[in-house]
Design an enzyme around this catalytic site. Structure first.
Site, PDB file in Angstrom:
ATOM      1  N   LYS A 289       0.791  -1.169   0.093  1.00 46.28           N
ATOM      2  CA  LYS A 289      -0.203  -0.317  -0.062  1.00 46.28           C
ATOM      3  C   LYS A 289       0.831   1.305   0.153  1.00 46.28           C
ATOM      4  O   LYS A 289       2.047   1.177   1.038  1.00 46.28           O
ATOM      5  CB  LYS A 289      -1.043  -0.258   1.315  1.00 46.28           C
ATOM      6  N   GLU A 375     -18.734  -6.173  11.172  1.00 42.91           N
ATOM      7  CA  GLU A 375     -19.223  -5.333  11.768  1.00 42.91           C
ATOM      8  C   GLU A 375     -20.078  -6.396  12.296  1.00 42.91           C
ATOM      9  O   GLU A 375     -20.619  -6.327  13.954  1.00 42.91           O
ATOM     10  CB  GLU A 375     -20.666  -4.805  11.476  1.00 42.91           C
ATOM     11  N   ARG A 403     -24.082  -2.866   8.531  1.00 39.29           N
ATOM     12  CA  ARG A 403     -24.077  -4.061   8.456  1.00 39.29           C
ATOM     13  C   ARG A 403     -24.467  -5.373   9.289  1.00 39.29           C
ATOM     14  O   ARG A 403     -23.839  -6.636   9.302  1.00 39.29           O
ATOM     15  CB  ARG A 403     -22.516  -4.290   7.608  1.00 39.29           C
TER      16      ARG A 403
END
Length: 641
Positions: A289, A375, A403
């Site tokens: 990243k 979640e 979610r």
């Protein structure tokens, strides 16, 4: 404005079709120039940087090998799609990204045929790609046709249950489906959990040089179409030794891991897979990243999201603030409460920095839990903690709490477990647009029996609400607060425990009462000042609670004023609906009360500045003033209509 990079090879690419006439050496130059163009564009607009830089070579390779948009390329979360947008005919608008009227910061079906599926939440790509694959085999039709379905999913997103549900289904259906696992050891925060450890073992179980040495002797074992690819992509053979066992048990053929920044590996592997794959295939690529931009590579989050910045130094251009952010106030207050109560613990779903719980983790590591992008698990795990006698704070953005709603109902509310929900990013959020707007939490929580739902009007109120939640053991309790800086009010040293279900009157007046829930209180007070100038002195109150309602306050306001207006930054069905229900039950409407409820409109609002978004929503001071005048039947000239 920074100097634009020189991009002579990229300038020849107006669509992915142009990549197919380029040599592999040209494609390497395209990748280098695409990285420079991405850095330059985001330096001017701000936005998600690190994720896109990590997939530059992969983006070039995928578009060069596959036939998009007939082949459906689906980016999970899609915050890494800026390079993809540049290559797919949107380069001329890339410097409008995340701006009002500009490109979305995520993939969006209405924006381009190269965005076959919109996303901004994680772990949806494999399910969607499998849907395309099945539609293809059933004769489904799209304007571009349906060829291959390719999902690009990060290692962090792979930790979510939905990704495994999709892989389980795909393995059983045995449809031709290609999943690219973009393994950069980083989602927004460093990855956690057993899956992350498993992926690490796949590429760290033996030195890379051993596989390079083994490759020469093992190439002859592969089918002929694979041999040339294997010579150039020697890491392909690593799966023979280490194995992709987990994925293979789910019914996927596994290839990798390979270097996701090396086109000499990516191109032959993708070409071979395109030519030979028959069922579900997973290609494991290793990336970094923030690759190619030193400030992003050095950043703890890999340069996940940035403000505008200087390309030469990486220095971000952020306006100075005179007030702390709401998130920081929550984090600091929770630390205060945790110091006094060892039962307080904190749970986050892969967002320790975004929710401020990184500070909690530093101070109380044994009481802070990052459960990954999960979640549903976060909510039920918190429920278990509460049932076990702890006082858990489950800190989740409003948009992500959606979610885990079944778990909120089934595992928390029905059992009346005292889980404390800290709901960050409530209300409209600006550049992230509709996918991240915190519009629905009041409506979907306040309809649950036994739930306490609060909204902070300012940062001082947030401090009080954290203290109130910490002390509340009678059942589930939630408090919502927005993104960004506070109002600059004086802060108490410690939070006070508020009386449950009691609001406060901010100013006394007559004729019209303005009852605010949440941070629109500041705009409501501005509207009251404007009404004062017209000779109308309104009453202003802060409800604090959507549930339980302050019945005495609401009924007093209704019976002592000609009109009552509720103001909230939430969807229809929230605070105003509960007030209306109470007024109807008590027969107040029969007295001629003029009631108005100001809520977010029944539309999805595209990205813009928060101020502009609230203008669209008609929830700024001028809108509140106009609604009050309308309710009283007064024209702008101060006369009865």
């Amino acid at each position: 404005m920074t100097d634009r990079p020189q991009t002579p090879t990229l300038d020849r690419v107006n669509s992915p079709a142009d990549l197919k006439s380029l040599t592999d050496a040209d494609l390497r130059r395209v990748a280098d120039e695409l990285r420079a163009e991405t850095i330059s564009a985001v330096s001017e607009t701000g936005g998600h940087l690190g994720a896109g830089l990590g997939v530059v070579e992969l983006t070039v390779a995928l578009h060069a090998v596959f036939d998009t948009p007939r082949d459906k390329l689906i980016w999970d979360v899609s915050h890494q799609s800026y390079p993809h947008k540049i290559l797919t005919g949107r380069r001329d608008r890339i410097r409008s990204i995340r701006q009002e009227g500009g490109l979305s910061g995520f993939t969006k079906r209405s924006e381009s045929p190269y965005d076959p599926f919109g996303a901004a939440h994680s772990s949806t790509s494999i399910s969607a790609a499998l849907g395309f694959a099945v539609a293809r085999d059933l004769g489904g039709v799209t304007p571009e046709g349906i060829g291959d379905a390719i999902a690009v999913i990060g290692d962090g997103a792979m930790s979510a249950g939905m990704a495994f549900e999709a892989m389980n289904n795909a393995g059983a259906l045995k449809k031709r489906l290609i999943v690219i696992l973009n393994d950069n050891e980083m989602s927004i925060a460093p990855p956690v959990g057993a899956l992350s450890s498993y992926l690490s073992r796949l590429y760290a179980g033996a030195p890379f040089q051993e596989f390079k040495a083994a490759a020469k002797g093992a190439v002859s074992l592969l089918p002929p179409p694979f041999q040339e690819g294997a010579k150039r992509a020697k890491e392909l053979l690593k799966s023979m030794t280490v194995g992709g066992t987990l994925f293979e048990e789910l019914g996927f053929s596994y290839v990798g891991p390979i270097d996701g920044h090396d086109l000499d590996q990516l191109l032959p592997v993708l070409r071979t897979v395109k030519a030979r794959a028959t069922g579900p295939m997973l290609i494991h690529v290793i990336t970094r990243k923030g690759k190619g931009f030193a400030p992003a590579e050095r950043a703890r989050d890999g340069g996940h999201a940035t403000a505008k910045f200087d390309v030469a130094t990486g220095q971000q251009h952020k306006a100075p603030s005179n007030a702390p952010s709401y998130t920081r106030v929550f984090a600091d207050t929770l630390l205060q409460e945790a110091a006094a109560d060892s039962r307080i613990c904190a749970v986050t779903a892969a967002m320790p920095d975004g929710t401020g719980l990184n500070l909690f983790a530093e101070r109380y590591p044994s009481r802070c839990f990052d459960v990954g992008i999960a979640e549903q698990h976060a909510v039920t795990f918190s429920a278990g903690l509460a049932a076990g006698g702890m006082r858990p704070f489950c800190a989740i953005y409003s948009t992500f709490l959606q979610r885990g709603y079944d778990q909120v109902v089934h595992d928390v509310a029905i059992q009346r477990l005292p889980v404390r929900f800290a709901i960050d990013r409530a209300g409209l959020v600006g550049a992230d647009g509709a996918t991240h707007a915190g519009s629905y939490d009041t409506a979907f929580l306040a309809n649950l029996p036994g739930f306490v739902v609060m909204a902070a009007a300012d940062e001082a109120e947030l401090r009080h609400m954290v203290a109130t939640a910490a002390a509340h053991d009678a059942g589930p309790i939630a408090f919502r607060f927005p993104r960004g800086e506070g109002e600059g009010v004086a802060m108490p040293e410690r939070g006070e425990v508020l009386e449950i279900g009691k609001g406060r009157v901010m100013r006394e007046g007559a004729r019209v009462a303005l009852l605010s829930f949440g941070t629109r209180l500041g705009e409501t007070l501005k509207a009251a000042e404007a009404l004062d100038a017209r000779g109308i002195a309104p009453t202003v109150a802060d409800a604090r609670f959507a549930k339980p309602l302050d019945r005495d306050l609401v009924l007093t306001l209704a019976r002592n004023h000609e009109a009552l207006i509720t103001i909230e930054e939430g969807a229809i069905g929230g605070f105003g609906s509960h007030v209306a229900q109470l007024l109807a039950e008590e027969g107040v409407f029969d007295t001629g009360l003029r009631f108005r409820s100001m809520v977010l409109p029944d539309i999805f609002i595209d990205q813009a500045s928060p101020r502009a978004m609230y203008d669209v929503a008609a929830l700024n001071a001028a809108d509140i003033e106009a609604r009050a005048l309308d309710a009283l039947g007064v024209t702008r000239l101060g006369k009865r209509a």
